[in-house]
Scaffold this motif. Structure first.
Motif, PDB file in Angstrom:
ATOM      1  N   ALA A   4       0.832  -1.207   0.000  1.00 40.59           N
ATOM      2  CA  ALA A   4       0.000   0.000   0.000  1.00 40.59           C
ATOM      3  C   ALA A   4       0.866   1.256   0.000  1.00 40.59           C
ATOM      4  O   ALA A   4       0.663   2.188   0.786  1.00 40.59           O
ATOM      5  CB  ALA A   4      -0.945  -0.003   1.198  1.00 40.59           C
ATOM      6  N   ILE A   5       1.853   1.281  -0.917  1.00 43.74           N
ATOM      7  CA  ILE A   5       2.738   2.433  -1.021  1.00 43.74           C
ATOM      8  C   ILE A   5       2.620   3.039  -2.418  1.00 43.74           C
ATOM      9  O   ILE A   5       2.204   2.384  -3.364  1.00 43.74           O
ATOM     10  CB  ILE A   5       4.210   2.058  -0.742  1.00 43.74           C
ATOM     11  N   THR A   6       3.026   4.296  -2.515  1.00 36.26           N
ATOM     12  CA  THR A   6       3.047   4.971  -3.805  1.00 36.26           C
ATOM     13  C   THR A   6       4.352   4.640  -4.527  1.00 36.26           C
ATOM     14  O   THR A   6       5.298   4.109  -3.938  1.00 36.26           O
ATOM     15  CB  THR A   6       2.938   6.490  -3.621  1.00 36.26           C
ATOM     16  N   TRP A   7       4.410   5.000  -5.808  1.00 40.30           N
ATOM     17  CA  TRP A   7       5.617   4.729  -6.594  1.00 40.30           C
ATOM     18  C   TRP A   7       6.826   5.468  -6.007  1.00 40.30           C
ATOM     19  O   TRP A   7       7.942   4.946  -6.009  1.00 40.30           O
ATOM     20  CB  TRP A   7       5.378   5.150  -8.037  1.00 40.30           C
ATOM     21  N   SER A   8       6.612   6.664  -5.466  1.00 40.10           N
ATOM     22  CA  SER A   8       7.728   7.435  -4.896  1.00 40.10           C
ATOM     23  C   SER A   8       8.253   6.812  -3.609  1.00 40.10           C
ATOM     24  O   SER A   8       9.384   7.096  -3.193  1.00 40.10           O
ATOM     25  CB  SER A   8       7.297   8.884  -4.631  1.00 40.10           C
ATOM     26  N   GLN A   9       7.450   5.961  -2.974  1.00 42.77           N
ATOM     27  CA  GLN A   9       7.880   5.282  -1.744  1.00 42.77           C
ATOM     28  C   GLN A   9       8.535   3.934  -2.027  1.00 42.77           C
ATOM     29  O   GLN A   9       8.956   3.244  -1.103  1.00 42.77           O
ATOM     30  CB  GLN A   9       6.681   5.064  -0.817  1.00 42.77           C
ATOM     31  N   TYR A  10       8.625   3.589  -3.298  1.00 42.29           N
ATOM     32  CA  TYR A  10       9.151   2.299  -3.727  1.00 42.29           C
ATOM     33  C   TYR A  10      10.603   2.463  -4.165  1.00 42.29           C
ATOM     34  O   TYR A  10      10.935   3.369  -4.918  1.00 42.29           O
ATOM     35  CB  TYR A  10       8.288   1.784  -4.883  1.00 42.29           C
ATOM     36  N   ARG A  11      11.450   1.565  -3.689  1.00 44.13           N
ATOM     37  CA  ARG A  11      12.856   1.561  -4.102  1.00 44.13           C
ATOM     38  C   ARG A  11      13.259   0.128  -4.396  1.00 44.13           C
ATOM     39  O   ARG A  11      12.856  -0.800  -3.690  1.00 44.13           O
ATOM     40  CB  ARG A  11      13.735   2.143  -2.997  1.00 44.13           C
ATOM     41  N   LEU A  12      14.068  -0.031  -5.430  1.00 46.21           N
ATOM     42  CA  LEU A  12      14.521  -1.354  -5.824  1.00 46.21           C
ATOM     43  C   LEU A  12      16.019  -1.315  -6.079  1.00 46.21           C
ATOM     44  O   LEU A  12      16.487  -0.612  -6.973  1.00 46.21           O
ATOM     45  CB  LEU A  12      13.787  -1.812  -7.095  1.00 46.21           C
ATOM     46  N   ASP A  13      16.768  -2.046  -5.269  1.00 47.05           N
ATOM     47  CA  ASP A  13      18.203  -2.201  -5.510  1.00 47.05           C
ATOM     48  C   ASP A  13      18.422  -3.416  -6.399  1.00 47.05           C
ATOM     49  O   ASP A  13      17.810  -4.483  -6.165  1.00 47.05           O
ATOM     50  CB  ASP A  13      18.955  -2.394  -4.193  1.00 47.05           C
ATOM     51  N   THR A  14      19.272  -3.289  -7.409  1.00 43.96           N
ATOM     52  CA  THR A  14      19.417  -4.351  -8.400  1.00 43.96           C
ATOM     53  C   THR A  14      20.878  -4.715  -8.634  1.00 43.96           C
ATOM     54  O   THR A  14      21.784  -3.893  -8.451  1.00 43.96           O
ATOM     55  CB  THR A  14      18.809  -3.929  -9.750  1.00 43.96           C
ATOM     56  N   ALA A  15      21.088  -5.950  -9.041  1.00 40.27           N
ATOM     57  CA  ALA A  15      22.394  -6.427  -9.515  1.00 40.27           C
ATOM     58  C   ALA A  15      22.118  -7.441 -10.618  1.00 40.27           C
ATOM     59  O   ALA A  15      21.355  -8.392 -10.406  1.00 40.27           O
ATOM     60  CB  ALA A  15      23.196  -7.058  -8.385  1.00 40.27           C
ATOM     61  N   TYR A  16      22.702  -7.218 -11.800  1.00 44.54           N
ATOM     62  CA  TYR A  16      22.476  -8.081 -12.953  1.00 44.54           C
ATOM     63  C   TYR A  16      23.785  -8.777 -13.341  1.00 44.54           C
ATOM     64  O   TYR A  16      24.863  -8.197 -13.220  1.00 44.54           O
ATOM     65  CB  TYR A  16      22.035  -7.258 -14.174  1.00 44.54           C
ATOM     66  N   ARG A  17      23.674 -10.005 -13.848  1.00 45.61           N
ATOM     67  CA  ARG A  17      24.833 -10.666 -14.458  1.00 45.61           C
ATOM     68  C   ARG A  17      24.335 -11.803 -15.350  1.00 45.61           C
ATOM     69  O   ARG A  17      23.240 -12.338 -15.155  1.00 45.61           O
ATOM     70  CB  ARG A  17      25.810 -11.198 -13.417  1.00 45.61           C
ATOM     71  N   TRP A  18      25.157 -12.150 -16.334  1.00 45.85           N
ATOM     72  CA  TRP A  18      24.845 -13.255 -17.232  1.00 45.85           C
ATOM     73  C   TRP A  18      25.500 -14.528 -16.695  1.00 45.85           C
ATOM     74  O   TRP A  18      26.669 -14.512 -16.298  1.00 45.85           O
ATOM     75  CB  TRP A  18      25.348 -12.970 -18.643  1.00 45.85           C
ATOM     76  N   ILE A  19      24.732 -15.617 -16.638  1.00 48.41           N
ATOM     77  CA  ILE A  19      25.244 -16.880 -16.123  1.00 48.41           C
ATOM     78  C   ILE A  19      24.802 -18.011 -17.047  1.00 48.41           C
ATOM     79  O   ILE A  19      23.974 -17.809 -17.960  1.00 48.41           O
ATOM     80  CB  ILE A  19      24.738 -17.168 -14.693  1.00 48.41           C
ATOM     81  N   GLU A  20      25.343 -19.195 -16.800  1.00 45.96           N
ATOM     82  CA  GLU A  20      24.869 -20.415 -17.449  1.00 45.96           C
ATOM     83  C   GLU A  20      24.047 -21.194 -16.431  1.00 45.96           C
ATOM     84  O   GLU A  20      24.466 -21.367 -15.282  1.00 45.96           O
ATOM     85  CB  GLU A  20      26.046 -21.256 -17.947  1.00 45.96           C
ATOM     86  N   ALA A  21      22.879 -21.653 -16.841  1.00 40.19           N
ATOM     87  CA  ALA A  21      21.960 -22.310 -15.929  1.00 40.19           C
ATOM     88  C   ALA A  21      22.563 -23.589 -15.366  1.00 40.19           C
ATOM     89  O   ALA A  21      23.062 -24.432 -16.119  1.00 40.19           O
ATOM     90  CB  ALA A  21      20.643 -22.624 -16.634  1.00 40.19           C
ATOM     91  N   ASP A  22      22.521 -23.723 -14.024  1.00 35.85           N
ATOM     92  CA  ASP A  22      22.929 -24.977 -13.404  1.00 35.85           C
ATOM     93  C   ASP A  22      21.775 -25.976 -13.494  1.00 35.85           C
ATOM     94  O   ASP A  22      20.721 -25.687 -14.085  1.00 35.85           O
ATOM     95  CB  ASP A  22      23.370 -24.754 -11.954  1.00 35.85           C
ATOM     96  N   GLU A  23      21.957 -27.134 -12.900  1.00 34.51           N
ATOM     97  CA  GLU A  23      20.949 -28.195 -13.028  1.00 34.51           C
ATOM     98  C   GLU A  23      19.594 -27.755 -12.472  1.00 34.51           C
ATOM     99  O   GLU A  23      18.554 -27.999 -13.082  1.00 34.51           O
ATOM    100  CB  GLU A  23      21.429 -29.459 -12.313  1.00 34.51           C
ATOM    101  N   ARG A  24      19.607 -27.096 -11.311  1.00 33.37           N
ATOM    102  CA  ARG A  24      18.341 -26.691 -10.702  1.00 33.37           C
ATOM    103  C   ARG A  24      17.624 -25.643 -11.549  1.00 33.37           C
ATOM    104  O   ARG A  24      16.436 -25.776 -11.849  1.00 33.37           O
ATOM    105  CB  ARG A  24      18.564 -26.144  -9.291  1.00 33.37           C
ATOM    106  N   LEU A  25      18.357 -24.594 -11.930  1.00 31.25           N
ATOM    107  CA  LEU A  25      17.730 -23.525 -12.699  1.00 31.25           C
ATOM    108  C   LEU A  25      17.273 -24.037 -14.064  1.00 31.25           C
ATOM    109  O   LEU A  25      16.187 -23.689 -14.547  1.00 31.25           O
ATOM    110  CB  LEU A  25      18.717 -22.364 -12.854  1.00 31.25           C
ATOM    111  N   ALA A  26      18.086 -24.883 -14.687  1.00 27.20           N
ATOM    112  CA  ALA A  26      17.705 -25.455 -15.984  1.00 27.20           C
ATOM    113  C   ALA A  26      16.436 -26.287 -15.844  1.00 27.20           C
ATOM    114  O   ALA A  26      15.549 -26.244 -16.701  1.00 27.20           O
ATOM    115  CB  ALA A  26      18.842 -26.297 -16.541  1.00 27.20           C
ATOM    116  N   GLY A  27      16.346 -27.058 -14.750  1.00 19.50           N
ATOM    117  CA  GLY A  27      15.151 -27.866 -14.541  1.00 19.50           C
ATOM    118  C   GLY A  27      13.909 -27.023 -14.366  1.00 19.50           C
ATOM    119  O   GLY A  27      12.830 -27.364 -14.872  1.00 19.50           O
ATOM    120  N   LEU A  28      14.035 -25.908 -13.645  1.00 24.46           N
ATOM    121  CA  LEU A  28      12.883 -25.026 -13.451  1.00 24.46           C
ATOM    122  C   LEU A  28      12.471 -24.353 -14.747  1.00 24.46           C
ATOM    123  O   LEU A  28      11.274 -24.152 -15.005  1.00 24.46           O
ATOM    124  CB  LEU A  28      13.211 -23.978 -12.379  1.00 24.46           C
TER     125      LEU A  28
END
Length: 256
Positions: free
Chosen positions: A101-125
């Protein structure tokens, strides 16, 4: 006083906290005063306070003494929450901002991106071969300045590489991941989630400012479009002491 003395003391203080008699921010009496009140040693009082810390009800900050933790309630409606991402974005919003129940100005998102190769678990999902190129994203969500959620939402490179979705500078994105995929012509039409409870990792406890002994909900989410998995969030981490997970289950009519 039946049972362990510290349990009795902890139970009385817990009741006062949950009933609102001891409001968030209230400083508890000194150990010596509590010991005198209950006719026990300060060691017993410390055991009681430790039990409250393990339940996430109080915290000790240096010379500030022990105070009641602020635990604002949040209701997360699992079966309906993503409708916010599907709706009109004339006013920016996401399922997270609606949850809190917050406005867009009250919203904050910290991010970190990187490219990886899917391991067995992620590939299965994702239902793709191991080694498939993936955009791994790590998010920390804030509501009115308070860290409230962490997640690791991953996308297939084949869908997003070279697009605005792969640029962390475009976050936060109105409509969240559903809005991002829609901008690429991918319409999410099914979401599957599994929910588990566990203790947080040290990083999760530190980032989300969790009290000692407070568990988390660990959600694994898969978004699908026309039967194809297009996003995997594994895990979504939500504090267990300030969250209610609600589910609506619609039953089919009785046969005959």
């Amino acid at each position: 006083m039946s049972g362990h003395a510290y349990e009795h003391i902890a139970a009385e203080l817990r009741g006062a906290i949950l009933d609102g008699e001891l409001a968030p921010g209230t400083r508890l009496p000194r150990h010596a005063d509590l010991a005198a009140r209950y006719g026990v040693s300060e060691i017993v009082v410390r055991q009681a306070i430790d039990a409250l810390k393990n339940a996430g009800l109080v915290e000790t900050r240096g010379r500030g003494g022990t105070r009641v933790r602020d635990r604002p309630p949040v209701r997360r409606v699992s079966s309906r929450r993503y409708l916010a991402d599907l709706g009109s974005q004339a006013t920016p919003r996401t399922s997270f901002t609606d949850d809190h129940a917050i406005t867009w100005s009250q919203y904050r998102l910290d991010t970190a991106y990187r490219w990886i190769e899917a391991d067995e678990r992620l590939a299965g999902l994702f239902e793709v071969p191991p080694g498939t190129r993936i955009l791994e994203r790590h998010f920390v969500f804030y509501a009115a300045g308070r860290p409230a959620q962490m997640s690791r939402p991953c996308l297939l490179a084949a869908d997003v590489e070279g697009t605005p979705v792969a640029d962390p500078g475009n976050e936060p994105w109105p409509g969240g991941t559903i809005g991002q995929l829609r901008s690429l012509g991918i319409e999410v039409d099914e979401i599957a989630e599994s929910v588990a409870t566990r203790m947080p990792t040290p990083e999760e406890a530190r980032t989300l400012n969790l009290g000692t002994g407070v568990p988390v909900f660990a959600v694994t989410r898969r978004m699908l479009a026309a039967g194809r998995v297009v996003e995997v969030a594994d895990p979504i981490v939500i504090p267990g002491d300030r969250t209610v997970l609600d589910y609506d289950i619609v039953l089919p009519p009785s046969p005959g």
